[in-house]
Design a protein around this motif. Structure first.
Motif, short mmCIF file in Angstrom:
data_model
loop_
_atom_site.label_atom_id
_atom_site.label_comp_id
_atom_site.label_asym_id
_atom_site.label_seq_id
_atom_site.Cartn_x
_atom_site.Cartn_y
_atom_site.Cartn_z
N HIS A 1 0.83 -1.20 0.00
CA HIS A 1 0.00 0.00 0.00
C HIS A 1 0.87 1.25 0.00
N SER B 1 1.17 3.90 -3.12
CA SER B 1 0.89 5.30 -2.82
C SER B 1 2.05 6.19 -3.26
N VAL C 1 2.07 6.40 -7.11
CA VAL C 1 0.97 7.25 -7.60
C VAL C 1 1.35 8.72 -7.40
N TYR D 1 -6.03 -2.11 -6.12
CA TYR D 1 -5.67 -0.99 -6.99
C TYR D 1 -6.80 0.03 -7.13
N PHE E 1 -6.70 3.18 -5.06
CA PHE E 1 -5.82 4.28 -5.49
C PHE E 1 -6.38 5.03 -6.70
#
Length: 147
Positions: free
Chosen positions: A74, A78, A81, A104, A107
Motif C-alpha cells: 500500500h 501510494s 501514484v 488498486y 488508489f
C-alpha cells in the motif's frame, strides 16, 4: 518503513527479485524504481515505466515474503501514484493479477477496455504478453490524473 528511489548500485538487487518471480528486468533509463525498506532491510520493490511524456505503466510491485502483512505494498503504490503526479503524467496503466483489482481501485485505478482506440500500443502489447505468460488472469487498469 521508508521508501527510496533506486540507484544504479541497487539495480542488480532489484532484478534478482524480479527474476525470482518471473517479472521483466528493470533498467533505470526509462523507469522510476522504488524500494520500500522495513527496519533497515530491503522489503519490496515497484516501478513506473515511462511509455511517453504523458503515460506510464505501474508494475513490478513485489513485497518479499518475510515482510508481507505490514501494508508495505500500500505504501509503495501510494508513493508511485504520488510520483506519477510529480512527473505530470496524465495516465498510469497497471496490469495486476485479477485478485488485486480491489487493492488498486483504492488508489483510483479502474478497469480499462483493451479494445479502446486510445489505448497505448505498448501497454496493449504487454497486456497480451501477460495474458499468455501467466497462469493467473490479469486485468488492464488505468488511472487518470486531471490537469
Amino acid at each position: 518503513m521508508s521508501i527510496k528511489r533506486v540507484t544504479e548500485a541497487e539495480l542488480a538487487w532489484v532484478n534478482r527479485q524480479y527474476e525470482q518471480i518471473g517479472f521483466m528486468p528493470s533498467k533505470l533509463k526509462n523507469e522510476i524504481i522504488a524500494i520500500v525498506m522495513s527496519q533497515g532491510h530491503y522489503a519490496g520493490v515497484g516501478r513506473l515505466v515511462m511509455l511517453n511524456a504523458h503515460e506510464a505503466e505501474m508494475g513490478g510491485i513485489y513485497i518479499l515474503d518475510a515482510f508481507r502483512g505490514q501494508s508495505l505494498a500500500h505504501e509503495l503504490v501510494s508513493f508511485l501514484v504520488e510520483e506519477s503526479k510529480r512527473q505530470n503524467l496524465k495516465t498510469v496503466y497497471c496490469i495486476p493479477f485479477e485478485e488485486l483489482q480491489h487493492f488498486y481501485e483504492k488508489f483510483g485505478f479502474h478497469a480499462f477496455d483493451a479494445s479502446a482506440s486510445n489505448a497505448n500500443p505498448r501497454i496493449l502489447e504487454k497486456y497480451h504478453w501477460c495474458l499468455k505468460t501467466y497462469d493467473k488472469n490479469v486485468l488492464l487498469l488505468k488511472l487518470t490524473h486531471d490537469g
